[in-house]
Scaffold this active site. Sequence first.
Site, PDB file in Angstrom:
ATOM      1  N   GLU A  40       0.830  -1.200   0.000  1.00 37.20           N
ATOM      2  CA  GLU A  40       0.000   0.000   0.000  1.00 37.20           C
ATOM      3  C   GLU A  40       0.870   1.258   0.000  1.00 37.20           C
ATOM      4  O   GLU A  40       1.860   1.346   0.726  1.00 37.20           O
ATOM      5  CB  GLU A  40      -0.889  -0.015   1.250  1.00 37.20           C
ATOM      6  CG  GLU A  40      -1.795   1.193   1.409  1.00 37.20           C
ATOM      7  CD  GLU A  40      -2.547   1.201   2.737  1.00 37.20           C
ATOM      8  OE1 GLU A  40      -3.582   1.869   2.823  1.00 37.20           O
ATOM      9  OE2 GLU A  40      -2.078   0.542   3.695  1.00 37.20           O
ATOM     10  N   LYS A 113     -10.498   2.564  -1.262  1.00 42.14           N
ATOM     11  CA  LYS A 113     -10.543   1.913   0.048  1.00 42.14           C
ATOM     12  C   LYS A 113     -11.847   2.228   0.774  1.00 42.14           C
ATOM     13  O   LYS A 113     -12.209   3.400   0.952  1.00 42.14           O
ATOM     14  CB  LYS A 113      -9.338   2.359   0.873  1.00 42.14           C
ATOM     15  CG  LYS A 113      -9.145   1.631   2.198  1.00 42.14           C
ATOM     16  CD  LYS A 113      -7.816   2.060   2.805  1.00 42.14           C
ATOM     17  CE  LYS A 113      -7.486   1.334   4.094  1.00 42.14           C
ATOM     18  NZ  LYS A 113      -6.160   1.733   4.619  1.00 42.14           N
ATOM     19  N   CYS A 150      -5.485  -2.754   2.886  1.00 40.93           N
ATOM     20  CA  CYS A 150      -5.100  -2.721   4.298  1.00 40.93           C
ATOM     21  C   CYS A 150      -6.286  -2.949   5.237  1.00 40.93           C
ATOM     22  O   CYS A 150      -6.733  -4.077   5.389  1.00 40.93           O
ATOM     23  CB  CYS A 150      -4.360  -1.429   4.612  1.00 40.93           C
ATOM     24  SG  CYS A 150      -3.316  -1.541   6.095  1.00 40.93           S
TER      25      CYS A 150
END
Length: 292
Positions: A40, A113, A150
């Site tokens: 990331e 995200k 993540c």
Amino acid sequence: MIVAAIQMQMSTATAENVATAERLVREAASRGAGVVLLPELFEGHYFCKDQRAEDLDRAVPIDGHPTIGRFQSVARELGVVLPISVYERANNALFNTVAMLDADGALLGTYRKSHIPDGPGYTEKYYFSPGDTGFRAWRTAHGVIGVGICWDQWFPEAARAMALLGAELLLYPTAIGSEPPNPSWDSSGHWQRAMQGHAASNLVPVVAANRFGREVGAVTEITFYGSSFIADATGAKVAEAGREGEAILTAEFDLVALRAMRTAWGLFRDRRPDLYGPLLTLDGRGGTASRP
């Protein structure tokens, strides 16, 4: 299909990090990888450990993004699928985004995200809006791929959604390490097991690529613990990196055999979506299931 996870350390120089990433991608491709996962926000240090207004200027629009353009050329040359993690500016909105590059260099689209953490050292709500793309299953030259970013990796709903959309492989670019309030707390085992559970529950391999090394910010520092890994469709780890050091992990999967396994095992056949209403609310009270 051979998939690779890249573990690397980041400096504060974007050009240096992009060059390191390209070198490692090329090495992974030379080992036969058709899908290569970088960590990331690999262009630099993990800036979310502090809240600094000047770091908001790091965000760049997807259209004309120099790092994405460079890796489009790399993907085309090597014939590899590359999910590229960047900080995206979209007019007045800022997102933590993956650009999915197919093996011919085409930009298939983006995933923003969905789950944005906010805690000491990981103050991402200061920098990112919650993603609005929904979960995606990308039909690439090397299989159908789902990508979470993540903190997304801790949510079984995200993994299941991607599997239901047809994902044959789940990828998680990551930046995770020590916890500033308690540096002795090591979450690496928990982190791995959460994703191993996604693999086992959906019968799809999982790949996680993390950074490593100590990064010191204006106020906060984090030591990222590496431990990148690849799990097979039963959740067993088949490749794992150490807590420090560059690594290129690879594993080979027979996607046809795994599809037959998912069909025969019955995990998707026996689902009961009609009973999962509580999942659609924050407090679990909005579903059809009985409650006291």
